[in-house]
Design a protein around this motif. Structure first.
Motif, PDB file in Angstrom:
ATOM      1  N   ALA A  75       1.023  -1.197  -0.112  1.00  0.00           N
ATOM      2  CA  ALA A  75       0.501  -0.036   0.028  1.00  0.00           C
ATOM      3  C   ALA A  75       0.562   1.048  -0.103  1.00  0.00           C
ATOM      4  N   ALA A  76       2.220   1.525   0.905  1.00  0.00           N
ATOM      5  CA  ALA A  76       2.727   2.510   1.034  1.00  0.00           C
ATOM      6  C   ALA A  76       3.604   2.791  -0.486  1.00  0.00           C
ATOM      7  N   ALA A  77       3.711   1.585  -1.173  1.00  0.00           N
ATOM      8  CA  ALA A  77       4.434   1.297  -2.579  1.00  0.00           C
ATOM      9  C   ALA A  77       3.362   1.929  -3.536  1.00  0.00           C
ATOM     10  N   THR A  78       2.628   1.801  -2.885  1.00  0.00           N
ATOM     11  CA  THR A  78       1.537   2.526  -4.156  1.00  0.00           C
ATOM     12  C   THR A  78       0.893   4.305  -3.780  1.00  0.00           C
ATOM     13  N   THR A  79       1.247   4.012  -2.436  1.00  0.00           N
ATOM     14  CA  THR A  79       1.065   5.765  -2.517  1.00  0.00           C
ATOM     15  C   THR A  79       2.583   6.435  -2.661  1.00  0.00           C
ATOM     16  N   PHE A  80       3.124   6.152  -3.247  1.00  0.00           N
ATOM     17  CA  PHE A  80       4.528   6.310  -2.999  1.00  0.00           C
ATOM     18  C   PHE A  80       4.443   7.073  -4.781  1.00  0.00           C
ATOM     19  N   THR A  81       4.060   5.929  -5.855  1.00  0.00           N
ATOM     20  CA  THR A  81       4.308   5.820  -6.912  1.00  0.00           C
ATOM     21  C   THR A  81       2.862   6.822  -7.346  1.00  0.00           C
ATOM     22  N   GLU A  82       2.122   6.551  -6.833  1.00  0.00           N
ATOM     23  CA  GLU A  82       0.895   7.680  -7.038  1.00  0.00           C
ATOM     24  C   GLU A  82       1.264   9.101  -6.777  1.00  0.00           C
ATOM     25  N   TYR A  83       1.741   9.508  -5.557  1.00  0.00           N
ATOM     26  CA  TYR A  83       2.246  10.662  -5.490  1.00  0.00           C
ATOM     27  C   TYR A  83       3.655  11.329  -6.211  1.00  0.00           C
ATOM     28  N   SER A 147      -4.193  17.411  -2.517  1.00  0.00           N
ATOM     29  CA  SER A 147      -5.002  16.876  -2.096  1.00  0.00           C
ATOM     30  C   SER A 147      -4.301  14.986  -2.102  1.00  0.00           C
ATOM     31  N   ALA A 148      -2.999  15.577  -3.266  1.00  0.00           N
ATOM     32  CA  ALA A 148      -1.956  14.018  -3.197  1.00  0.00           C
ATOM     33  C   ALA A 148      -1.377  14.322  -1.797  1.00  0.00           C
ATOM     34  N   GLN A 149      -1.280  15.407  -1.504  1.00  0.00           N
ATOM     35  CA  GLN A 149      -0.839  15.312   0.559  1.00  0.00           C
ATOM     36  C   GLN A 149      -1.191  14.786   1.532  1.00  0.00           C
ATOM     37  N   ALA A 150      -2.714  14.552   1.035  1.00  0.00           N
ATOM     38  CA  ALA A 150      -4.044  14.481   1.802  1.00  0.00           C
ATOM     39  C   ALA A 150      -3.674  13.094   2.379  1.00  0.00           C
ATOM     40  N   LEU A 151      -3.648  12.082   0.650  1.00  0.00           N
ATOM     41  CA  LEU A 151      -3.727  10.832   0.629  1.00  0.00           C
ATOM     42  C   LEU A 151      -2.927  10.446   1.272  1.00  0.00           C
ATOM     43  N   ARG A 153      -1.198  12.004   3.939  1.00  0.00           N
ATOM     44  CA  ARG A 153      -0.488  11.606   4.853  1.00  0.00           C
ATOM     45  C   ARG A 153      -1.835  10.451   5.471  1.00  0.00           C
ATOM     46  N   ALA A 154      -2.661  10.131   4.985  1.00  0.00           N
ATOM     47  CA  ALA A 154      -4.278   9.250   5.803  1.00  0.00           C
ATOM     48  C   ALA A 154      -3.044   8.085   4.997  1.00  0.00           C
ATOM     49  N   ARG A 155      -2.739   7.174   4.660  1.00  0.00           N
ATOM     50  CA  ARG A 155      -2.214   5.929   3.957  1.00  0.00           C
ATOM     51  C   ARG A 155      -0.646   5.825   5.283  1.00  0.00           C
ATOM     52  N   GLN A 156      -0.029   7.022   6.053  1.00  0.00           N
ATOM     53  CA  GLN A 156       1.066   7.558   6.284  1.00  0.00           C
ATOM     54  C   GLN A 156      -0.484   6.938   8.545  1.00  0.00           C
ATOM     55  N   ALA A 157      -0.986   7.185   8.739  1.00  0.00           N
ATOM     56  CA  ALA A 157      -2.009   6.998   9.501  1.00  0.00           C
ATOM     57  C   ALA A 157      -2.493   5.854   9.370  1.00  0.00           C
ATOM     58  N   ALA A 158      -3.277   5.856   8.422  1.00  0.00           N
ATOM     59  CA  ALA A 158      -3.298   3.513   8.204  1.00  0.00           C
ATOM     60  C   ALA A 158      -2.424   3.136   8.533  1.00  0.00           C
ATOM     61  N   SER A 159      -0.680   3.197   7.780  1.00  0.00           N
ATOM     62  CA  SER A 159      -0.180   2.261   8.627  1.00  0.00           C
ATOM     63  C   SER A 159       0.001   2.564   9.848  1.00  0.00           C
TER      64      SER A 159
END
Length: 250
Positions: A75-83, A147-151, A153-159
């Motif tokens: 999930a973190a890899a996906t977030t890194f790629t999208e960001y 918006s990308a930064q909010a996503l 941060r949400a991924r970080q909180a979930a992790s």
């Protein structure tokens, strides 16, 4: 007022981080989960007694945590790629805004676009139009990045909400189980290691070995015979003593 088009960040480093998370951390976590399950299955089927089942359950629980780490890494890899993709697009749009402004004669210094300053009304109007288009584009980019930064941060909180796997999830409390498993499998009691003798109780002195040379109560220590006794007497007295001893021997 001047338009700030600066947008920090390196998309390439984000793509590299995503590759590591997915190909290295995620793959190792997946292999760890597989190894833990294999160890648990072997313990359940080959170890005798309740200790085998307890160890198997511990390995199964640790494998679930390893699966969670694998999922979070992906999930973190996906977030890194999208960001990273969003950042690359945003930086391209910022560059386009600067090019547009510079093409219409606006002053662009570094990443800053300045207000129209042309004295000619027609040229000033053209610059004003370019300035507004650049401002609109930069504003849209800022909104996109927010918006990308909010996503992210949400991924970080979930992790952070997912319990991590640690060494104690695998080996904690296993020492006693290992000893019991050894006893169950071999039918023997573990040999106690030297150096574990109980310490002396508080307030008491450690017992000392008996002193074989101690004197008996009420008795004086035997002293060696004084070989020099009588050597300091006069000659006539020594002769008398010798005569007495000779008579006694007879």
């Amino acid at each position: 007022m001047p338009i700030d088009t600066r947008l920090d960040g390196d998309p390439a480093s984000l793509f590299s981080g995503a590759h590591w998370l997915r190909g290295r951390l995620g793959a190792e976590a997946d292999g760890c989960a597989t190894a833990l399950r294999l160890a648990g299955d072997e313990a359940r089927h080959s170890w005798v007694g309740a200790a085998g089942a307890a160890f198997s359950e511990r390995m199964a629980a640790a494998a679930v945590l390893a699966d969670g780490l694998r999922t979070e890494a992906e999930a973190a890899a996906t977030t890194f790629t999208e960001y990273g993709r969003t950042l690359a697009t945003a930086q391209g749009l910022m560059q386009a805004a600067r090019s547009l402004a510079a093409g219409q004669g606006l002053v662009v210094a570094g990443t800053t676009i300045y207000d129209p300053i042309a004295p000619d009304p027609l040229v000033h109007a053209q610059q004003r139009t370019a300035y507004m288009l650049a401002l609109q584009q930069v504003t849209g980019v800022r909104t996109m990045m927010a918006s990308a930064q909010a996503l992210a941060r949400a991924r970080q909180a979930a992790s952070q909400a997912v319990p991590p796997i640690g060494p104690t999830d695998v080996v904690g409390g296993a020492a006693g189980q290992t000893a019991r498993l050894t006893e169950n499998r071999n039918g023997t009691t573990p040999v106690e290691k030297p150096g574990n003798e109980p310490a002396a109780r508080p307030g008491t002195e450690a017992e000392k070995p008996a002193d074989k040379t101690a004197e008996r109560p009420g008795a004086e220590a035997e002293k060696p015979a004084d070989k020099t006794a009588g050597q300091n007497l006069p000659a006539h007295e020594r002769a008398h003593i010798v005569q007495q001893r000779s008579g006694a021997d007879r």
